[in-house]
Design an enzyme around this catalytic site. Structure first.
Site, PDB file in Angstrom:
ATOM      1  N   CYS A   1     -23.174 -15.833   5.246  1.00 46.22           N
ATOM      2  CA  CYS A   1     -23.598 -16.830   4.404  1.00 46.22           C
ATOM      3  C   CYS A   1     -23.554 -18.320   5.569  1.00 46.22           C
ATOM      4  O   CYS A   1     -22.693 -18.363   6.236  1.00 46.22           O
ATOM      5  CB  CYS A   1     -22.840 -17.410   3.249  1.00 46.22           C
TER       6      CYS A   1
ATOM      7  N   ARG B   1     -24.258 -14.001  11.708  1.00 52.72           N
ATOM      8  CA  ARG B   1     -22.877 -14.265  10.682  1.00 52.72           C
ATOM      9  C   ARG B   1     -23.073 -12.950   9.549  1.00 52.72           C
ATOM     10  O   ARG B   1     -22.119 -12.753   8.831  1.00 52.72           O
ATOM     11  CB  ARG B   1     -22.911 -15.481   9.959  1.00 52.72           C
TER      12      ARG B   1
ATOM     13  N   TRP C   1     -24.851 -13.867   1.837  1.00 51.41           N
ATOM     14  CA  TRP C   1     -24.365 -12.497   1.551  1.00 51.41           C
ATOM     15  C   TRP C   1     -23.904 -12.369   0.137  1.00 51.41           C
ATOM     16  O   TRP C   1     -22.839 -12.959  -0.269  1.00 51.41           O
ATOM     17  CB  TRP C   1     -23.116 -12.463   2.726  1.00 51.41           C
TER      18      TRP C   1
ATOM     19  N   ASN D   1     -22.022 -21.889   0.318  1.00 52.30           N
ATOM     20  CA  ASN D   1     -21.250 -20.797   1.136  1.00 52.30           C
ATOM     21  C   ASN D   1     -19.916 -21.101   0.187  1.00 52.30           C
ATOM     22  O   ASN D   1     -19.265 -22.116  -0.258  1.00 52.30           O
ATOM     23  CB  ASN D   1     -20.791 -21.172   2.254  1.00 52.30           C
ATOM     24  N   GLY D   2     -19.002 -19.743  -0.105  1.00 50.00           N
ATOM     25  CA  GLY D   2     -17.732 -19.788  -0.588  1.00 50.00           C
ATOM     26  C   GLY D   2     -17.938 -19.170  -2.084  1.00 50.00           C
ATOM     27  O   GLY D   2     -18.977 -18.337  -2.228  1.00 50.00           O
TER      28      GLY D   2
ATOM     29  N   GLU E   1      -8.293  -0.453  18.657  1.00 48.06           N
ATOM     30  CA  GLU E   1      -9.314  -1.326  19.080  1.00 48.06           C
ATOM     31  C   GLU E   1     -10.619  -0.528  19.377  1.00 48.06           C
ATOM     32  O   GLU E   1     -11.982  -0.908  19.266  1.00 48.06           O
ATOM     33  CB  GLU E   1      -9.045  -2.267  19.947  1.00 48.06           C
TER      34      GLU E   1
ATOM     35  N   LYS F   1     -14.109  -0.649  17.452  1.00 47.92           N
ATOM     36  CA  LYS F   1     -15.474  -1.123  18.159  1.00 47.92           C
ATOM     37  C   LYS F   1     -16.420   0.057  17.655  1.00 47.92           C
ATOM     38  O   LYS F   1     -17.705  -0.187  17.665  1.00 47.92           O
ATOM     39  CB  LYS F   1     -15.413  -1.297  19.508  1.00 47.92           C
TER      40      LYS F   1
ATOM     41  N   GLU G   1     -17.634   0.153  14.317  1.00 51.05           N
ATOM     42  CA  GLU G   1     -18.478  -1.079  14.037  1.00 51.05           C
ATOM     43  C   GLU G   1     -19.900  -0.906  14.570  1.00 51.05           C
ATOM     44  O   GLU G   1     -20.714  -1.374  13.636  1.00 51.05           O
ATOM     45  CB  GLU G   1     -17.831  -2.377  14.573  1.00 51.05           C
TER      46      GLU G   1
ATOM     47  N   HIS H   1       1.058  16.405  14.364  1.00 46.67           N
ATOM     48  CA  HIS H   1       1.526  16.280  12.965  1.00 46.67           C
ATOM     49  C   HIS H   1       0.391  16.245  12.054  1.00 46.67           C
ATOM     50  O   HIS H   1       0.600  15.688  10.790  1.00 46.67           O
ATOM     51  CB  HIS H   1       2.276  15.227  12.673  1.00 46.67           C
TER      52      HIS H   1
ATOM     53  N   LYS I   1     -20.026 -11.578  11.022  1.00 46.85           N
ATOM     54  CA  LYS I   1     -19.118 -12.163  12.086  1.00 46.85           C
ATOM     55  C   LYS I   1     -17.725 -12.828  11.516  1.00 46.85           C
ATOM     56  O   LYS I   1     -16.819 -12.765  12.125  1.00 46.85           O
ATOM     57  CB  LYS I   1     -19.878 -12.827  12.834  1.00 46.85           C
TER      58      LYS I   1
HETATM   59  C1  G6P Z   1     -14.553  -9.267  10.747  1.00 46.52           C
HETATM   60  C2  G6P Z   1     -15.431  -8.762  12.198  1.00 46.52           C
HETATM   61  C3  G6P Z   1     -14.294  -8.161  13.101  1.00 46.52           C
HETATM   62  C4  G6P Z   1     -13.329  -9.326  13.182  1.00 46.52           C
HETATM   63  C5  G6P Z   1     -12.710  -9.933  12.037  1.00 46.52           C
HETATM   64  C6  G6P Z   1     -11.923 -10.913  12.357  1.00 46.52           C
HETATM   65  O1  G6P Z   1     -14.193  -8.515  10.185  1.00 46.52           O
HETATM   66  O2  G6P Z   1     -16.299  -7.833  11.767  1.00 46.52           O
HETATM   67  O3  G6P Z   1     -15.012  -7.850  14.204  1.00 46.52           O
HETATM   68  O4  G6P Z   1     -12.583  -8.847  14.332  1.00 46.52           O
HETATM   69  O5  G6P Z   1     -13.598 -10.336  11.061  1.00 46.52           O
HETATM   70  O6  G6P Z   1     -12.427 -12.201  12.735  1.00 46.52           O
HETATM   71  P1  G6P Z   1     -11.576 -13.414  13.296  1.00 46.52           P
HETATM   72  O7  G6P Z   1     -12.949 -14.523  13.338  1.00 46.52           O
HETATM   73  O8  G6P Z   1     -10.705 -13.930  12.422  1.00 46.52           O
HETATM   74  O9  G6P Z   1     -11.128 -12.993  14.651  1.00 46.52           O
END
Ligand code: G6P
Length: 606
Positions: A2, A27, A73, A99-100, A480, A484, A487, A503, A601
């Site tokens: 949003c 976003r 969103w 938003n919210g 991580e 990625k 994602e 295991h 984001k």
């Molecule tokens: C969302 C994004 C992730 C990110 C996470 C935390 O889920 O898709 O890529 O790592 O938020 O975001 P922040 O702004 O708290 O680091």
């Protein structure tokens, strides 16, 4: 998630609002809309889909010099034209973007329906438009204040009213809202990115505040509608940092920016003489720092995984028990908050609601929280007792790269400082400082191998499913890496401790399921190589991210070598090739790198 943008001034608002909405696209959203206030009252245009769809479908005569825009969103009700914002009251005299989440929307909708109001959408936001319209207050801020007094929940919002054609009213509670000051024109936005090309002089609203914004100025009010003073400040930001420039995506630009970003987070914070770090923002003296008995790190997504890397650093350098936990789970298990634990919230945006709520829970119970946050003045940064700003610069791509690198470096600085008030020797402190100083150039060395890594990525993109494995320091790196890959390539990527392969997951290893293994030169190299053989024996294709010169025992694999640094700093050099792998796999698959499906984001709702 949003986004809000608003304008009041001498120009036509629509093109400015559409441009602002485009800047907020990263976003994450599923519909978009505008409301303008012109000579004939309020006009609304909104639809499901992209901002481009909204622009193409705008009516010919859609004019007005005050307006609000929104990217939505979906939360209450599906993503369709009717549920898109702005929402209007029955007479079309009020328009609201929000938003919210309004927690008591169900009860309010019922009450309004009982009063004969015809609710046209499924949203929580629509009630706001009806409540503002129903208020008998004389001023627009009075009407908005009266509406907000009836709601429970979070909001960043902007309101237009046909009876007050020279103004917008905005309010904030838990969802960011800022006012941008121009030359006889004013902007409002949920994120500076939306307006940065027009002004960098901004005032941030605090929670519970309302503001009236006209072309020539703004007045801020507390919840009781008494004026409070708030001065706009010019922020030091280069508007060009919000453009991808020569890069095909923000993710690529942000990966390439990592060496420079790394230098920024370290600048002025390394003390070579005493082999320690200076972190003035922690607001803790040496005595308080020494009293810490435990460190608990909280974050979501990539911030959680880098938190695990941070916990290892704290344990290794400071010998303080440390662990990381997903902030999204923390508060639901009624956690025990200890007075001698240092809680660390880590977040790029500083807006992630799960992390913010975890911080609030800890503070409510008397715990001390510091933030590792990139966005200055964001909700998490403000909520914490102190912190370390990450100075990565604006990060636009959903997949976090430069912010993640700077989070890791922030943790290194923290661990160094905690270590040096305890048993970490000055020599070890200096050794790490020298390592940190070498790091930006070494990150660059890895980036320079992009073409080679792109070839490897092509092979991985062909697989439907893959493993990322690592041990101890390498395990959060694998997590991580898998994050990625998921994602942006939408491939099933699962992270495991290398030691756990046998295991269970080994049953899935086959010619079709590649494994990306993290094998640094450390005390576990030999064991890791043993696991590589087990995978190869089952014909599992292998990509091994390792250090130059490591003997992989002749196992058949594609290897990606990274430079050596101090062992404690290994994770970040091992992560960078994984960023490039995901990026090139996603590129190969033709995906929208910066706007991956279903993701946002900043996740600002629970
Ligand atoms: C969302 C994004 C992730 C990110 C996470 C935390 O889920 O898709 O890529 O790592 O938020 O975001 P922040 O702004 O708290 O680091």
């Amino acid at each position: 998630m949003c986004g809000i943008v608003g304008y009041v001034g001498a120009q036509q608002a629509a093109p400015l609002l559409l441009e602002g909405l485009t800047r907020l696209e990263h976003r994450g959203y599923d519909s978009a809309g505008l409301a303008l206030l012109g000579g004939t009252g309020i006009k609304v245009a909104k639809r499901a889909g992209r901002v481009r769809d909204l622009t193409e479908g705008l009516p010919k005569r859609f004019a007005g010099k005050a307006g609000i825009g929104h990217t939505r969103w979906a939360t209450h009700g599906p993503a369709n034209d009717v549920n898109a914002h702005p929402h209007a009251d029955a007479k079309g005299r009020v328009a609201v973007v929000h938003n919210g989440i309004i927690d008591n929307a169900g009860a309010l909708r019922q009450r309004l329906a009982d009063e004969g109001v015809d609710l046209v959408s499924d949203t929580d936001t629509e009630v706001l438009a009806h409540l503002v319209a129903a208020s008998e207050a004389d001023t627009l801020e009075g009407k908005v204040g009266a509406a907000l007094a009836q709601i429970e929940g979070t909001y960043g919002l902007a309101v237009l009213h046909a009876d007050f054609p020279d103004r917008l009213v905005v309010a904030r509670n838990g969802s960011p809202l800022l006012i941008g000051v121009g030359e006889r024109e004013m902007y409002v936005a949920s994120d500076l990115a939306a307006i940065v090309r027009h002004t960098t002089t901004v005032a941030h609203l605090d929670d519970g505040e309302i503001a009236t914004v006209t072309a020539t100025g703004f007045t801020t009010y507390g919840g009781d509608l008494r004026p409070v003073s708030r001065i706009a400040e010019t922020v030091d930001v280069d508007p060009a940092s919000y453009d991808a420039g020569e890069h095909d995506s923000f993710m690529h630009k942000e990966m390439v920016e990592q060496p420079a970003a790394a230098e920024r987070v370290l600048r002025g914070r390394l003390d070579d003489r005493f082999g320690t770090a200076h972190l003035g923002g922690l607001n803790m003296d040496a005595r308080e720092t020494r009293a810490i008995r435990r460190v608990k790190i909280l974050g979501c997504g990539s911030a959680y995984y880098v938190g695990q890397m941070g916990a290892s650093l704290v344990e290794e350098l400071a010998r303080i028990p440390a662990d990381a936990e997903a902030a999204s789970e923390f508060r639901y298990r009624d956690p025990v908050i200890e007075p001698d634990t240092l809680y660390v919230a880590v977040s790029q945006s500083g807006e992630t609601i799960d992390t913010l709520l975890a911080v609030q829970e800890i503070r409510r119970k008397g715990g001390r929280v510091i933030g590792l946050v990139n966005v200055v003045g964001s909700a998490i940064a403000r909520e914490c007792d102190g912190g370390i700003y990450l100075h990565a610069g604006p990060e636009v791509a959903v997949a976090s790269t430069k912010a993640l690198t700077n989070m890791f470096l922030g943790f290194t600085l923290l661990a160094l400082q905690l270590g040096r008030v305890r048993d970490l020797s000055i020599a070890d402190g200096k050794r790490l400082i020298a390592g940190l100083e070498r790091l930006p150039a070494q990150i660059q060395e890895v980036l320079d191998r992009e073409d080679e890594i792109a070839e490897v990525a092509e092979r991985l993109a062909a697989a439907d499913s893959l493993f990322f494995v690592g041990r101890v320091r390498g395990y959060p790196v694998a997590r991580e890496g898998a994050q990625k890959f998921k994602e942006i390539s939408y491939r099933h990527a699962e992270a495991y401790q290398t030691s756990e392969l046998k295991h269970g997951p080994l049953a899935l290893v086959s010619e079709e399921v590649p494994t990306v293994a993290i094998v640094p030169d450390d005390e576990l190299t030999e064991r890791n190589v043993g696991a590589l053989h087990e995978i190869a024996a089952r014909r599992g294709p292998l990509v091994v991210v390792t250090h130059e010169g490591v003997d992989l025992g002749g196992v058949e694999c594609v290897r990606i070598d990274v430079p050596r640094n101090e062992r404690e700093l290994d994770p970040i050099l091992l992560v960078v090739p994984l960023q490039l792998l995901s990026y090139h796999a996603a590129l190969r698959l033709g995906h929208d790198i910066d706007k991956p499906r279903n993701l946002a984001k900043s996740v600002t709702v629970e």
